[in-house]
Design a protein around this motif. Structure first.
Motif, PDB file in Angstrom:
ATOM      1  N   UNK A 130       0.830  -1.191   0.000  1.00 45.85           N
ATOM      2  CA  UNK A 130       0.000   0.000   0.000  1.00 45.85           C
ATOM      3  C   UNK A 130       0.864   1.240   0.000  1.00 45.85           C
ATOM      4  N   UNK A 131       0.391   2.286  -0.664  1.00 49.43           N
ATOM      5  CA  UNK A 131       1.112   3.548  -0.758  1.00 49.43           C
ATOM      6  C   UNK A 131       0.112   4.679  -0.561  1.00 49.43           C
ATOM      7  N   UNK A 132       0.554   5.911  -0.662  1.00 48.91           N
ATOM      8  CA  UNK A 132      -0.317   7.052  -0.369  1.00 48.91           C
ATOM      9  C   UNK A 132      -1.576   7.075  -1.233  1.00 48.91           C
ATOM     10  N   UNK A 133      -1.454   6.875  -2.532  1.00 48.15           N
ATOM     11  CA  UNK A 133      -2.601   7.003  -3.431  1.00 48.15           C
ATOM     12  C   UNK A 133      -2.922   5.739  -4.217  1.00 48.15           C
ATOM     13  N   UNK A 134      -2.174   4.674  -3.970  1.00 49.53           N
ATOM     14  CA  UNK A 134      -2.403   3.451  -4.739  1.00 49.53           C
ATOM     15  C   UNK A 134      -1.895   2.220  -3.990  1.00 49.53           C
ATOM     16  N   UNK A 135      -2.379   1.074  -4.429  1.00 50.62           N
ATOM     17  CA  UNK A 135      -1.811  -0.208  -4.006  1.00 50.62           C
ATOM     18  C   UNK A 135      -0.987  -0.718  -5.180  1.00 50.62           C
ATOM     19  N   UNK A 136      -0.017  -1.532  -4.877  1.00 56.45           N
ATOM     20  CA  UNK A 136       0.840  -2.093  -5.908  1.00 56.45           C
ATOM     21  C   UNK A 136       0.808  -3.609  -5.774  1.00 56.45           C
ATOM     22  N   UNK A 137       0.634  -4.290  -6.888  1.00 55.82           N
ATOM     23  CA  UNK A 137       0.710  -5.748  -6.898  1.00 55.82           C
ATOM     24  C   UNK A 137       1.892  -6.104  -7.784  1.00 55.82           C
ATOM     25  N   UNK A 138       2.821  -6.873  -7.229  1.00 55.63           N
ATOM     26  CA  UNK A 138       4.026  -7.232  -7.967  1.00 55.63           C
ATOM     27  C   UNK A 138       4.071  -8.729  -8.222  1.00 55.63           C
ATOM     28  N   UNK A 139       4.228  -9.060  -9.490  1.00 52.20           N
ATOM     29  CA  UNK A 139       4.391 -10.437  -9.939  1.00 52.20           C
ATOM     30  C   UNK A 139       5.791 -10.559 -10.533  1.00 52.20           C
ATOM     31  N   UNK A 140       6.080 -11.662 -11.176  1.00 57.37           N
ATOM     32  CA  UNK A 140       7.304 -11.749 -11.968  1.00 57.37           C
ATOM     33  C   UNK A 140       7.083 -10.937 -13.247  1.00 57.37           C
ATOM     34  N   UNK A 141       8.150 -10.448 -13.864  1.00 56.71           N
ATOM     35  CA  UNK A 141       7.982  -9.730 -15.127  1.00 56.71           C
ATOM     36  C   UNK A 141       7.264 -10.571 -16.181  1.00 56.71           C
ATOM     37  N   UNK A 142       7.521 -11.860 -16.217  1.00 60.96           N
ATOM     38  CA  UNK A 142       6.884 -12.712 -17.228  1.00 60.96           C
ATOM     39  C   UNK A 142       5.374 -12.791 -17.033  1.00 60.96           C
ATOM     40  N   UNK A 164       7.452  -5.828 -13.048  1.00 58.09           N
ATOM     41  CA  UNK A 164       6.520  -6.928 -12.799  1.00 58.09           C
ATOM     42  C   UNK A 164       5.295  -6.472 -12.039  1.00 58.09           C
ATOM     43  N   UNK A 165       5.111  -5.163 -11.938  1.00 59.96           N
ATOM     44  CA  UNK A 165       4.080  -4.636 -11.046  1.00 59.96           C
ATOM     45  C   UNK A 165       2.939  -3.937 -11.776  1.00 59.96           C
ATOM     46  N   UNK A 166       1.836  -3.823 -11.044  1.00 65.83           N
ATOM     47  CA  UNK A 166       0.651  -3.111 -11.517  1.00 65.83           C
ATOM     48  C   UNK A 166       0.236  -2.151 -10.410  1.00 65.83           C
ATOM     49  N   UNK A 167       0.140  -0.870 -10.750  1.00 68.76           N
ATOM     50  CA  UNK A 167      -0.254   0.167  -9.799  1.00 68.76           C
ATOM     51  C   UNK A 167      -1.774   0.311  -9.868  1.00 68.76           C
ATOM     52  N   UNK A 168      -2.434   0.206  -8.709  1.00 68.30           N
ATOM     53  CA  UNK A 168      -3.893   0.269  -8.628  1.00 68.30           C
ATOM     54  C   UNK A 168      -4.312   1.470  -7.788  1.00 68.30           C
TER      55      UNK A 168
END
Length: 125
Positions: A62-74, A91-95
């Motif tokens: 969790x961050x100030x304005x978004x959550x981040x989900x990190x997977x492998x780059x592939x 490898x991440x997606x900012x939500x």
């Protein structure tokens, strides 16, 4: 200084913003319902979801304005076409907390990540 979170509940509860707590709780539920075999741990001050073999499958932060989900780059690259306008990293997606979550896509990403480890041996970054 507040104590560092040692559980998923403590991690979520440390966020003052209700939108952050709600988003993180929803992501925890999504991961545990999609891949109940994964173990939730705290690693690098983030939520980590670990295969019973001990390999990290994904991380949520969790961050100030978004959550981040990190997977492998592939894994992230495999779903590029479905991530639309979401900002992505290696490898991440900012939500953003004020945007809808692509729940179905994230569930498929979680399933894909577990398969790529179990079938192809793709470890964490």
């Amino acid at each position: 200084m507040a104590a560092k979170a040692t559980t998923g509940d403590e991690y979520v509860d440390q966020f003052e913003d209700p939108a952050a707590r709600e988003r993180l709780a929803a992501l925890r539920e999504l991961v545990t319902s999609t891949a109940p075999e994964l173990l939730e741990q705290i690693k690098w001050s983030s939520l980590a979801y670990v295969h019973p073999d001990g390999v990290i499958m994904l991380m949520v932060s969790g961050h100030k304005a978004h959550a981040n989900v990190a997977f492998t780059p592939s894994t992230r690259e495999h779903f590029d076409g479905e991530l639309g306008d979401f900002h992505t990293g290696k490898g991440s997606v900012k939500l953003p907390y004020d945007a809808a979550v692509p729940t179905a896509t994230l569930a498929r990403m979680i399933e894909h990540r577990v398969r790529e480890y179990e079938r192809d041996g793709v470890k964490w970054m």
